[in-house]
Design an enzyme around this catalytic site. Structure first.
Site, PDB file in Angstrom:
ATOM      1  N   LYS A 118       9.416  34.135 -22.264  1.00  0.00           N
ATOM      2  CA  LYS A 118       8.598  34.272 -23.471  1.00  0.00           C
ATOM      3  C   LYS A 118       7.969  35.653 -23.567  1.00  0.00           C
ATOM      4  O   LYS A 118       7.837  36.221 -24.654  1.00  0.00           O
ATOM      5  CB  LYS A 118       7.535  33.185 -23.494  1.00  0.00           C
ATOM      6  N   GLU A 202      -2.658  33.149 -24.901  1.00  0.00           N
ATOM      7  CA  GLU A 202      -2.558  33.251 -26.350  1.00  0.00           C
ATOM      8  C   GLU A 202      -3.758  32.571 -26.993  1.00  0.00           C
ATOM      9  O   GLU A 202      -4.343  31.646 -26.428  1.00  0.00           O
ATOM     10  CB  GLU A 202      -1.288  32.569 -26.872  1.00  0.00           C
ATOM     11  N   HIS A 237       4.727  17.281 -26.909  1.00  0.00           N
ATOM     12  CA  HIS A 237       5.303  18.583 -27.249  1.00  0.00           C
ATOM     13  C   HIS A 237       6.811  18.520 -27.506  1.00  0.00           C
ATOM     14  O   HIS A 237       7.482  19.550 -27.510  1.00  0.00           O
ATOM     15  CB  HIS A 237       5.015  19.618 -26.153  1.00  0.00           C
ATOM     16  N   ARG A 294      20.751  28.292 -28.070  1.00  0.00           N
ATOM     17  CA  ARG A 294      21.749  27.220 -28.008  1.00  0.00           C
ATOM     18  C   ARG A 294      21.711  26.439 -29.315  1.00  0.00           C
ATOM     19  O   ARG A 294      20.897  26.717 -30.191  1.00  0.00           O
ATOM     20  CB  ARG A 294      21.420  26.273 -26.854  1.00  0.00           C
TER      21      ARG A 294
END
Length: 499
Positions: A118, A202, A237, A294
């Site tokens: 990330k 974040e 999630h 993907r």
């Protein structure tokens, strides 16, 4: 440019079948791999050839890249399609496939590596001026320095594993007092899950919508987007219901997000089908989240609204062909929904369920698509993801797609295990979903196990009892004694009426 004649699908279940069906239409022979637990699976029976690659556990079979490559050599395979999950985003495997002389139907190993981190992904796309959530630009391990940054960003903040996914290595921190403990837990969980304890910080966006953009890139530098998917109905999630297009994006916002998604793909010289994920806040500001290198589970909804077969497009791209359409030629037609039918009990915190499919009857009709890998009498294995099927509906607009989905859910007969079908019906009938005013907190805000209980039908028992009594009175000879009312027939009548 090389024509693919034989394709090995390095996966199982519904995605293996889905890939094989498109390959068959293209005149390509298919090879299935399977574990000992999947010996009787549908994808094994469907393929032209099938080889057992190991024991029931994924680590003994579907994750054995060395064994899979040996099968490719023995059967003279041209290409490998990894599906999703397992080895689909494993850069080491992708590189081994190429070095062995086979075609990997997916992006380059370098793109997988770059977008698999990330932090590296954020750094790569920064030069394209793509909106990103405020936070650190690199991994951080010094707790005091991290606290200082967290104060600058502003609480609540989110600590995230750089190599993470599926909610692992992720912690929401509401105040500075809890920061140190939560950071240590995030690092520990990330290390355990991914072998990489790198974390970053974040700003926590409390109630975002999850919007993702499907992209396609060929080997000639052409990249297009196939519009968005809304994936905000999630548990733990992970997505349960997806739709395309989103109910809230304006044409201008769609165009801007699509442009940003294409830029993300350009940042890593992307080839093949991929997905760029964004968070959309309550003020309609969007932020880059990550890229999945993907095919996505929810790709059918994009296929429905564009009329494209994404697996065929993947294969054409892998063969070196140029995309046969431009961005300007693509348009949205109609609306599509997907419900992931999991073997889970929604009334028990979506706990996975296992057992035999005593009844398994798929819904049918115009605008209904079922991608699955099971049939009646089969066992749901404990070793893999509990998804049974993807139920997809398509209509001329969102209202019609919802109506078709509700009808399809009612027609889908599954007994022997608990499934997410009742949960799907609850969501699709909820005012927040129907109005389009929902976000990733939908379950937290609106869903309780009691939501799945049928509404009380006031007076139904009394009506049934009166009806039964009346019929018995008519049938009884004059002067005969009254007989007890058969309560079983009453409850069955009421049960069927409430279905």
């Amino acid at each position: 440019m090389k024509k693919i004649k034989k394709l090995l699908v390095a996966n199982r279940g519904e995605i293996a079948l889905r890939v094989m069906r498109s390959a068959k239409e293209m005149g390509i022979r298919t090879v299935a791999i399977y574990s000992e637990a999947d010996r009787n699976a549908l994808h094994v029976r469907y393929a032209d050839e099938a080889v057992c690659v190991g024991g029931p556990k994924s680590s003994e079979s579907y994750l054995r890249g060395d064994v899979i490559l040996d099968v490719c050599r023995q059967l003279q395979v041209d290409a490998i399609h990894p599906g999703y999950g397992f080895l689909s985003e494993n850069a080491v495997f992708a590189r081994q496939v190429q070095e062995a002389g086979f075609i990997f139907i997916g992006p380059s190993p370098e793109a997988i590596e770059l977008m698999g981190s990330k932090l590296a992904a954020k750094a790569a796309v920064a030069k394209y001026h793509i909106p990103m959530v405020p936070g650190t630009e690199e991994a951080i391990s010094d707790v005091e320095e991290a606290k200082k940054i967290a104060r600058q960003v502003g609480f609540p903040i989110l600590i995230k594993a750089s190599a993470g996914g599926g909610g692992k290595g992720m912690r929401v921190v509401e105040s500075v007092d809890l920061f140190e403990e939560q950071m240590k837990m995030a690092i520990s969980e990330a290390t355990s899950a991914f072998g990489d304890g790198s974390v970053f910080i974040e700003k926590y966006i409390g109630s975002p919508r999850h919007i993702e953009i499907q992209v396609l890139g060929d080997t000639h530098g052409n990249i297009v987007h196939l519009f968005e998917r809304e994936c905000s109905i999630q548990r733990r999630h992970q997505k349960v219901i997806e739709e395309a297009p989103s109910a809230v994006l304006t044409p201008a916002l769609r165009e801007e997000m699509g442009r940003c998604a294409v830029s993300v793909a350009k940042a890593c010289d992307y080839v093949g089908a991929g997905t760029v994920e964004f968070l959309l806040d309550e003020h309609m500001n969007f932020y880059f989240l990550e890229m999945n290198t993907r095919l996505q589970v929810e790709h059918p909804v994009s296929e429905q609204i564009t009329g494209l077969d994404l697996v065929k497009e993947q294969i054409h791209i892998a063969e070196g062909k140029t995309l046969p359409f431009s961005q300007e030629q693509l348009q949205i037609n109609g609306h599509a929904l997907e419900l992931r039918v999991y073997a889970e009990d929604p009334a028990n915190n979506f706990l996975p369920d296992i057992g035999r499919l005593q009844t398994y009857k798929r819904p049918q009709g115009l605008g209904v698509r079922v991608d699955d890998g099971f049939e009646q009498g089969m066992e749901i294995p404990i070793y893999y993801d509990p998804m049974i099927a993807k139920l997809v509906t398509f209509g001329k607009d969102r209202k019609e797609a919802i109506e078709k989905m509700l009808r399809a859910i009612d027609e889908y007969e599954i007994t022997g295990i608990q499934t997410t079908l009742p949960f799907g019906k609850f969501v699709l009938q909820h005012e927040a979903f129907v109005s389009g005013k929902f976000d990733t907190k939908f379950i937290e805000r609106y869903f309780t196990p009691e939501s799945l209980q049928p509404a009380e039908d006031t007076g139904a028992d009394e009506i049934a009892a009166a009806l039964a009594a009346m019929l018995q009175t008519r049938a009884r000879p004059s002067g005969a004694a009254a007989e007890p009312i058969a309560t079983a027939s009453v409850s069955n009548w009421r049960k069927n009426r409430l279905r």
